[in-house]
Design a protein around this motif. Sequence first.
Motif, short mmCIF file in Angstrom:
data_model
loop_
_atom_site.label_atom_id
_atom_site.label_comp_id
_atom_site.label_asym_id
_atom_site.label_seq_id
_atom_site.Cartn_x
_atom_site.Cartn_y
_atom_site.Cartn_z
N PRO A 149 -29.21 -10.54 17.60
CA PRO A 149 -28.49 -11.72 18.19
C PRO A 149 -29.41 -12.49 18.97
CG PRO A 149 -26.97 -9.75 18.12
CD PRO A 149 -28.20 -9.25 17.59
N GLU A 155 -23.07 -16.55 17.13
CA GLU A 155 -24.02 -15.68 16.65
C GLU A 155 -24.93 -15.06 17.51
OE1 GLU A 155 -26.07 -18.02 13.67
OE2 GLU A 155 -24.27 -19.00 12.87
N LEU A 207 -22.02 -12.38 19.82
CA LEU A 207 -22.52 -11.21 19.18
C LEU A 207 -23.37 -10.22 20.07
CD1 LEU A 207 -22.27 -9.81 16.36
CD2 LEU A 207 -23.88 -11.23 15.69
N TYR A 244 -21.87 -11.15 12.59
CA TYR A 244 -22.52 -12.46 11.97
C TYR A 244 -21.98 -13.41 11.21
CZ TYR A 244 -25.92 -15.50 10.11
OH TYR A 244 -26.66 -16.60 9.38
#
Length: 272
Positions: free
Chosen positions: A141, A189, A193, A220
């Motif tokens: 990430p 994302e 994340l 994701y």
Amino acid sequence: MPTLALPFPAIDPVLVHVGPLAIRWYALAYIAGLVLGWLYARWLVARPALWGGTSPMRPQDLDDALFWATLGVILGGRLGYVLFYNPAYFAANPADIVAVWKGGMSFHGGLAGTIVALVLFAHARGIRIFSLLDVAGVVAPLGLLFGRIANFINGELWGRPADVPWAVVFPTGGNVARHPSQLYEAALEGLVLFLVMLLVVRLGGLKRPGVAAGIFGIGYGLGRITGEFFREPDAQLGYLAFGTTMGMWLSVPVVLAGLALLLYALRRRPAP
């Protein structure tokens, strides 16, 4: 310019010129993601307690793994773009397949290439494959966060037309206010994340090989599918069946594979 829109920030894509060499924000963003991810990965494997008492690899192993992963990203990303996003063009112009400097990379292809590269590397070094993929899933990430910010600075991969107060008129997107979808994806994302993966590590997820990698795949894939609702699809593809996009379809197998890996890992006994 539409009245309810923000002008694209006047950010010179070139940070500085050193003679004939142009140092671009775009390249610096990717380098920052790789370096920070590598440093964080070394920090993780240097702490045996996170793995149940014995680290599955040495920090030095990650130096070589980074090289393998970089090759996987470049080769897989380019091949994925050729096959999924513009096969007709490259079938007619095969020499352009290697012209990566002209742009055109697929994250899903890069993900597949990285997995293949890391599996081969783990096998060659005698490292637990799932543990190496867990490290990659925890640090990835960071690269996604910086990469999506780089997309925004570069004024590419912009969003669909929008009338929200924070819509942006991109220089290459016509006189149309658009969603800054690159920043949406950087948040989902990347930042969100990354925080999820921090929590996974904090709760002992690395003690069960495959848990972190599975959660990354699920996170994701869901983040990318959500972001695709705001992102303008590639011009040569447009919208697919039922208003979907290629990015959505490629993300579904990532979610399913992540879920399967997570369930498999949870059924196994944790590291002693």
